[in-house]
Scaffold this motif. Structure first.
Motif, PDB file in Angstrom:
ATOM      1  N   SER A  85       0.827  -1.209   0.000  1.00  0.00           N
ATOM      2  CA  SER A  85       0.000   0.000   0.000  1.00  0.00           C
ATOM      3  C   SER A  85       0.863   1.262   0.000  1.00  0.00           C
ATOM      4  N   LEU A  86       1.952   1.236   0.763  1.00  0.00           N
ATOM      5  CA  LEU A  86       2.828   2.396   0.842  1.00  0.00           C
ATOM      6  C   LEU A  86       3.622   2.611  -0.437  1.00  0.00           C
ATOM      7  N   TYR A  87       3.834   1.543  -1.194  1.00  0.00           N
ATOM      8  CA  TYR A  87       4.675   1.594  -2.396  1.00  0.00           C
ATOM      9  C   TYR A  87       4.145   2.607  -3.417  1.00  0.00           C
ATOM     10  N   ASN A  88       2.831   2.688  -3.559  1.00  0.00           N
ATOM     11  CA  ASN A  88       2.236   3.518  -4.609  1.00  0.00           C
ATOM     12  C   ASN A  88       1.733   4.869  -4.123  1.00  0.00           C
ATOM     13  N   ILE A  89       1.983   5.235  -2.881  1.00  0.00           N
ATOM     14  CA  ILE A  89       1.500   6.515  -2.373  1.00  0.00           C
ATOM     15  C   ILE A  89       2.351   7.650  -2.940  1.00  0.00           C
ATOM     16  N   SER A  90       1.684   8.728  -3.360  1.00  0.00           N
ATOM     17  CA  SER A  90       2.410   9.895  -3.859  1.00  0.00           C
ATOM     18  C   SER A  90       1.621  11.150  -3.508  1.00  0.00           C
ATOM     19  N   THR A  91       2.283  12.300  -3.533  1.00  0.00           N
ATOM     20  CA  THR A  91       1.606  13.560  -3.244  1.00  0.00           C
ATOM     21  C   THR A  91       0.805  14.003  -4.462  1.00  0.00           C
ATOM     22  N   ASP A  92      -0.302  14.717  -4.206  1.00  0.00           N
ATOM     23  CA  ASP A  92      -1.112  15.224  -5.309  1.00  0.00           C
ATOM     24  C   ASP A  92      -1.171  16.748  -5.326  1.00  0.00           C
ATOM     25  N   PHE A  93      -0.350  17.392  -4.462  1.00  0.00           N
ATOM     26  CA  PHE A  93      -0.209  18.856  -4.440  1.00  0.00           C
ATOM     27  C   PHE A  93      -1.512  19.579  -4.101  1.00  0.00           C
ATOM     28  N   LYS A  94      -2.436  18.894  -3.418  1.00  0.00           N
ATOM     29  CA  LYS A  94      -3.683  19.525  -3.008  1.00  0.00           C
ATOM     30  C   LYS A  94      -3.627  19.876  -1.524  1.00  0.00           C
ATOM     31  N   GLU A  95      -4.548  20.737  -1.116  1.00  0.00           N
ATOM     32  CA  GLU A  95      -4.662  21.095   0.290  1.00  0.00           C
ATOM     33  C   GLU A  95      -5.282  19.923   1.048  1.00  0.00           C
ATOM     34  N   SER A  96      -4.677  19.526   2.157  1.00  0.00           N
ATOM     35  CA  SER A  96      -5.187  18.396   2.935  1.00  0.00           C
ATOM     36  C   SER A  96      -6.477  18.782   3.652  1.00  0.00           C
ATOM     37  N   ASP A  97      -7.471  17.912   3.564  1.00  0.00           N
ATOM     38  CA  ASP A  97      -8.779  18.154   4.171  1.00  0.00           C
ATOM     39  C   ASP A  97      -8.912  17.304   5.436  1.00  0.00           C
ATOM     40  N   PHE A  98      -8.684  17.921   6.595  1.00  0.00           N
ATOM     41  CA  PHE A  98      -8.775  17.203   7.860  1.00  0.00           C
ATOM     42  C   PHE A  98     -10.218  16.911   8.241  1.00  0.00           C
ATOM     43  N   GLY A  99     -11.152  17.677   7.705  1.00  0.00           N
ATOM     44  CA  GLY A  99     -12.556  17.379   7.928  1.00  0.00           C
ATOM     45  C   GLY A  99     -12.952  16.066   7.285  1.00  0.00           C
ATOM     46  N   SER A 100     -12.454  15.832   6.079  1.00  0.00           N
ATOM     47  CA  SER A 100     -12.700  14.566   5.399  1.00  0.00           C
ATOM     48  C   SER A 100     -12.045  13.413   6.165  1.00  0.00           C
ATOM     49  N   LEU A 101     -10.855  13.674   6.723  1.00  0.00           N
ATOM     50  CA  LEU A 101     -10.174  12.650   7.514  1.00  0.00           C
ATOM     51  C   LEU A 101     -11.000  12.300   8.758  1.00  0.00           C
ATOM     52  N   TYR A 102     -11.516  13.319   9.443  1.00  0.00           N
ATOM     53  CA  TYR A 102     -12.328  13.100  10.643  1.00  0.00           C
ATOM     54  C   TYR A 102     -13.559  12.256  10.316  1.00  0.00           C
ATOM     55  N   ALA A 103     -14.240  12.576   9.218  1.00  0.00           N
ATOM     56  CA  ALA A 103     -15.425  11.811   8.817  1.00  0.00           C
ATOM     57  C   ALA A 103     -15.063  10.371   8.483  1.00  0.00           C
ATOM     58  N   GLY A 104     -13.936  10.174   7.800  1.00  0.00           N
ATOM     59  CA  GLY A 104     -13.508   8.829   7.436  1.00  0.00           C
ATOM     60  C   GLY A 104     -13.144   7.988   8.644  1.00  0.00           C
ATOM     61  N   ILE A 105     -12.465   8.611   9.621  1.00  0.00           N
ATOM     62  CA  ILE A 105     -12.096   7.888  10.842  1.00  0.00           C
ATOM     63  C   ILE A 105     -13.353   7.458  11.602  1.00  0.00           C
TER      64      ILE A 105
END
Length: 443
Positions: A309-329
């Motif tokens: 899973s870590l092998y294919n992770i890359s940055t997408d140069f977007k602003e990180s959305d912590f609200g989306s992270l909170y909802a996902g968690i």
């Protein structure tokens, strides 16, 4: 015939010899006695060249192969092995030119060797990748010369080979060895004194000298008319997640690696330790939205799934959305878990925008926010300014450095566990924090 001409090269020794003969012919204009001698030398040189070429083409010559490992470890030195077999009946002077992957930006690779008749010659060289992904090696070129060194032939092997570069499993194995061997104090790691007990009850047993008096069970003592104590065991299979911010703030490079790659290497090493401690590990990556979720598991096969899973992770140069992270968690992580959040904040205003989400996550879970010192600013602070402009730059750098400390204190003030670390110390400090939290029984 074309293949013959493409594989044949005349050496510097031959051209130097021709140049010397040309000069001698020039001198023969004044010294006529040396004119026939020069022709003899030219004939001898021609015959030697023909003999040299015939000798180089008379047998199979050299056989070679490049042996690559199954995978490369990112940011670590990885060995590449070259094997050469000399099928000539004489000693060969070989030049090896390996076409390295474009990511290394190295076009001057050259290795020279003297190989005896029928000898199996072997050597290794090291490469250090700084990016994950597929690395393609080109042709392996071997140039062979006899002892005359008037001509050389080229042979090409391994037309193309590909190897994948994974997160730093070498670092993972090193830290794993230190943990299993109970030598956490080495290489910057430290032992954490266990405080109190976990809450997983095992049994009631009779008191023996050395047992903690705080665990005496007075009801059982009264019943059996002898001191009885409660025995506890470490809680196991606790959910632990590595959460990696893949937004543009993680693209910042330090010492050849981006912050994202430091976080990925640390996540792999940390997950391995957590699995060895019998906890369940999982992984989440996010930026503008949650990209990947790997549910927690305590099986050792989970480590390979995390690596893939870590092998294919890359940055997408977007602003990180912590609200989306909170909802996902809230949606995907239903049990109280330890969340190791790898991100970065360069200014207090950036933290202030995300702080409500971090506080909300910390209410249901044990959140550890891991962010980075700017080591380039630290270097500037320790330099001696030579003019007014450099002094001004140093003053701004001091403010940036203090902001990092203030942000760490602000998180701690709200009850959020924090790790502020240099990028190269990330894995060590992350594992330290995990062991501290385990020792304090916070999860």
């Amino acid at each position: 015939m074309i293949n013959f001409l493409k594989s044949l090269y005349l050496t510097k020794r031959f051209f130097y010899s021709i140049a010397a003969i040309t000069v001698l012919f020039l001198f023969s204009f004044w010294i006529t006695a040396i004119y026939p001698i020069i022709w003899v030398i030219l004939v001898i040189l021609s015959i030697a060249l023909i003999i040299d070429i015939i000798a180089l083409y008379q047998s199979k010559g050299l056989n070679a192969q490049r042996i690559l490992p199954e995978k490369f470890s990112n940011s670590d030195a990885n060995s590449v092995k070259i094997q050469i077999k000399n099928d000539y009946s004489f000693k060969v002077f070989a030049e090896v030119i390996d076409e390295l992957p474009i990511q290394f930006q190295k076009r001057d690779f050259l290795y020279t060797a003297e190989i005896k008749p029928a000898e199996n010659f072997e050597f290794e060289y090291e490469v250090t990748p700084l990016e994950r992904g597929e690395y393609i090696f080109g042709r392996l070129n071997i140039y062979a010369q006899s002892i005359l060194k008037l001509a050389k032939i080229r042979k090409v092997f391994n037309a193309e080979q590909m190897v994948k570069v994974y997160p730093s499993f070498i670092q993972m194995k090193k830290l794993n060895f230190l943990a299993i061997d109970n030598r956490i104090s080495q290489a910057g790691l430290k032992k954490i004194r266990r405080l109190g007990h976990t809450m997983e009850f095992e049994q009631i047993k009779e008191y023996v000298t050395g047992d903690d008096v705080r665990t005496i069970n007075w009801k059982a003592t009264a019943k059996h008319r002898s001191l009885m104590v409660n025995q506890f065991q470490d809680e196991k299979a606790q959910p632990v997640y590595s959460i990696i911010d893949t937004g543009r703030v993680m693209k910042m490079p330090f010492e050849g690696l981006s912050l994202l790659d430091y976080a990925i290497n640390s996540s792999l090493a940390f997950s391995n330790i957590a699995l060895r401690k019998k906890d369940k590990t999982g992984m989440i990556s996010f930026s503008a939205k949650i990209d990947k979720i790997l549910k927690d598991s305590s099986r050792m096969s989970q480590l390979q799934r995390i690596m893939e899973s870590l092998y294919n992770i890359s940055t997408d140069f977007k602003e990180s959305d912590f609200g989306s992270l909170y909802a996902g968690i809230n949606r995907f992580i239903t049990h109280r878990s330890l969340l190791m959040l790898y991100t970065n904040f360069e200014h207090p205003s950036a933290l202030e925008r995300q702080l409500p989400y971090l506080k909300a996550i910390n209410k249901r879970h044990v959140l550890v926010v891991i962010f980075f010192e700017n080591t380039e600013i630290t270097k500037l602070l320790h330099s001696t300014p030579e003019n007014l402009s450099e002094s001004a730059h140093q003053g701004i750098a001091e403010e940036f450095s203090q902001n990092k400390v203030k942000m760490a204190k602000e998180l701690q003030r709200h009850g959020i566990q924090t790790v502020l670390t240099r990028p190269k110390d990330l894995s060590i400090n992350t594992i330290n924090k995990y062991l501290e939290i385990k020792a304090r029984g916070l999860i």
